[in-house]
Design an enzyme around this catalytic site. Structure first.
Site, PDB file in Angstrom:
ATOM      1  N   HIS A 151      43.793  24.245  43.697  1.00 14.97           N
ATOM      2  CA  HIS A 151      42.770  25.171  43.172  1.00 14.97           C
ATOM      3  C   HIS A 151      42.651  25.018  41.658  1.00 14.97           C
ATOM      4  CE1 HIS A 151      40.336  28.963  43.802  1.00 14.97           C
ATOM      5  NE2 HIS A 151      40.336  28.812  42.480  1.00 14.97           N
ATOM      6  N   HIS A 156      39.590  24.644  38.187  1.00 16.22           N
ATOM      7  CA  HIS A 156      38.206  24.711  37.686  1.00 16.22           C
ATOM      8  C   HIS A 156      38.088  23.783  36.481  1.00 16.22           C
ATOM      9  CE1 HIS A 156      36.872  28.338  39.997  1.00 16.22           C
ATOM     10  NE2 HIS A 156      38.176  28.522  40.050  1.00 16.22           N
ATOM     11  N   GLN A 212      29.680  30.746  41.337  1.00  9.77           N
ATOM     12  CA  GLN A 212      30.420  31.696  40.489  1.00  9.77           C
ATOM     13  C   GLN A 212      29.736  33.062  40.369  1.00  9.77           C
ATOM     14  OE1 GLN A 212      33.455  31.337  37.715  1.00  9.77           O
ATOM     15  NE2 GLN A 212      33.101  33.284  38.767  1.00  9.77           N
ATOM     16  N   HIS A 231      36.690  31.655  47.287  1.00 13.38           N
ATOM     17  CA  HIS A 231      37.340  32.705  46.493  1.00 13.38           C
ATOM     18  C   HIS A 231      37.110  34.019  47.235  1.00 13.38           C
ATOM     19  CE1 HIS A 231      37.027  29.669  43.369  1.00 13.38           C
ATOM     20  NE2 HIS A 231      37.696  30.418  42.524  1.00 13.38           N
ATOM     21  N   GLU A 287      39.519  38.724  45.303  1.00  9.80           N
ATOM     22  CA  GLU A 287      40.263  38.531  44.049  1.00  9.80           C
ATOM     23  C   GLU A 287      40.132  39.815  43.229  1.00  9.80           C
ATOM     24  OE1 GLU A 287      39.059  35.148  41.693  1.00  9.80           O
ATOM     25  OE2 GLU A 287      40.718  35.389  40.294  1.00  9.80           O
ATOM     26  N   ASP A 315      44.496  26.792  38.939  1.00  7.71           N
ATOM     27  CA  ASP A 315      43.280  27.596  38.778  1.00  7.71           C
ATOM     28  C   ASP A 315      42.611  27.354  37.420  1.00  7.71           C
ATOM     29  OD1 ASP A 315      41.260  29.372  39.343  1.00  7.71           O
ATOM     30  OD2 ASP A 315      42.527  31.143  39.525  1.00  7.71           O
TER      31      ASP A 315
HETATM   32 ZN   LIG Z   1      39.218  29.901  41.125  1.00  9.69          ZN
END
Ligand SMILES: [Zn+2]
Length: 401
Positions: free
Chosen positions: A57, A59, A153, A211, A214, A310
């Site tokens: 995971h 970005h 996102q 995702h 969260e 992440d």
């Molecule tokens: Zn993420």
């Protein structure tokens, strides 16, 4: 191409071993019987040889963007999303590519052989960030494997048009369908998002990595819908739930039901210990929640749990190095995974477990496995996680990278 790795220590095995490599694979693994080294052989010098780490995971479009956005004053996920939305309007594919390559090089240097990356696509990001990350993958091709997830996102229902951008991104070469189910405005919209993700996944015969939940709020209950939809669509083993923080705040009876459902649906779970510790618990005074999902409970129930980096120095998380041993170290602390067998489970979370989520069939230290290997100057897994050393060698398909 390295013909042999000598004097290698292997997980769960006594003594030293020789790994014979042929083409890009491990050909044989045999006990070490000789002390002399031949030209071209790699001397592990009694160090631990593992299959390369997998960061399930990450970005890359966000990496090293911390100084490009205003400070995140609340430290929350929601503020970070808003700040990044404004900043990314100015990002070009070239600028994204440059930062992404820097992060990929960090990961390689620390022994990562494969990454699953979530790239921001939507109305604001358009496909520019995706173009940048695809270019970064091209530039580092042959040195690391990168899966790319189309990641909406800013939501799918609240960012109308995101699903079309995601479809275009899949056509451009992305591999998985991503999501952010908990970020929609209502539970109904969250469920609708999940249905749209599965529709898109069916269209491309693609796996899903979403995702989800969260947040610390026990009211966020998207993951049970994801698991139920996984069963309904026959996508068992092809779906990953990322973060799943809210599960830790459910009351025990409901949590047990959801954990069992995730196991039944063969949904893989990724926890991101550094980022979850940092972003969650922000509405708590004391005691403060740790923010991670129920890692131990999920593992005990047979759910395949991995750990990811992440973020690397971005508005969501100002730290992060690309070192999976650091991620493992944090995971061990965050959920009290400190007994000898639990430390082994922590190592699994950055090696064999993410390999399973990626459906890799040639991962490991066995004949036939690809020679994607990392050599560490320690004798065992416990010392690797305690000391977090730099690798003495990182190999991709049998070659130094
Ligand atoms: Zn993420």
């Amino acid at each position: 191409m390295i013909p042999r790795i000598r004097r290698a220590r292997l997980r769960g095995q006594d003594g030293l071993h020789v790994l014979e490599l042929k083409d890009d694979r491990i050909a044989t693994v045999t006990p070490e019987r000789d002390a002399s080294l031949a030209d071209g052989e790699l001397d592990a010098a009694g160090g631990l040889v593992l299959p390369s780490f997998i960061d399930l995971h990450l970005h890359l479009d966000l990496a090293y963007s911390l100084d490009l956005v205003p400070p995140n004053r609340s430290g929350t996920l929601v503020e970070a999303i808003g700040l990044y939305a404004a900043a990314k309007e100015n990002f070009t594919p070239a600028s994204v590519c440059e930062r992404a390559v820097r992060a990929i090089e960090d990961e390689i240097a620390f022994g990562t052989g494969a990454i699953r990356n979530h790239v921001d696509v939507g109305q604001t990001a358009g496909l520019r960030l995706c173009e940048g990350v695809l270019a970064a993958r091209e530039k580092t091709k042959g040195r690391i494997d990168i899966q790319i997830v189309t990641f909406p996102q800013d939501g799918v229902i609240r960012d109308a048009g995101a699903i079309d951008r995601m479809r275009e991104a899949m056509r451009m070469g992305c591999d998985l369908v991503g999501g952010i189910a908990h970020y929609e405005r209502t539970p109904t919209d969250s469920q609708r998002q999940i249905e749209l993700l599965f529709d898109l996944a069916e269209e491309f015969d693609a796996d899903i990595d979403c995702h989800i939940d969260e947040t610390d709020s026990p009211e966020s209950r998207c993951v049970e819908y994801l698991a139920a939809e996984t069963i309904k669509r026959g996508w068992q083993g092809r779906v990953t739930a990322s973060h799943v923080c809210a599960l830790a705040s459910y009351e025990p009876v409901h949590a047990a039901k959801v954990v069992a459902l995730l196991a039944e649906a063969h949904v893989h779970v990724v926890t991101n210990p550094g980022v979850n510790l940092h972003l969650q618990g922000r509405f708590d005074t004391y005691p403060k929640r740790r923010g991670l999902t129920r890692v131990r409970q999920l593992m005990t129930a047979g759910v395949n749990v991995s750990a990811g980096q992440d973020c690397i120095k971005d508005p969501f998380y100002p730290f992060g190095t690309g070192q999976m041993l650091e991620v493992a170290h944090l995971l061990a602390h965050a959920d009290h995974l400190s007994s000898a067998s639990q430390i082994e489970q922590v190592m699994d979370a950055i090696t064999v477990n993410p390999a399973r989520a990626m459906r890799r069939t040639d991962y490991g230290i066995e004949p036939g496995c690809r020679a994607d290997l990392v050599v560490l100057p320690v004798e065992n897994v416990h010392e690797a996680i305690r000391l977090r050393p730099r690798p003495t060698a990182v190999l991709k398909a049998g070659r130094h990278v």
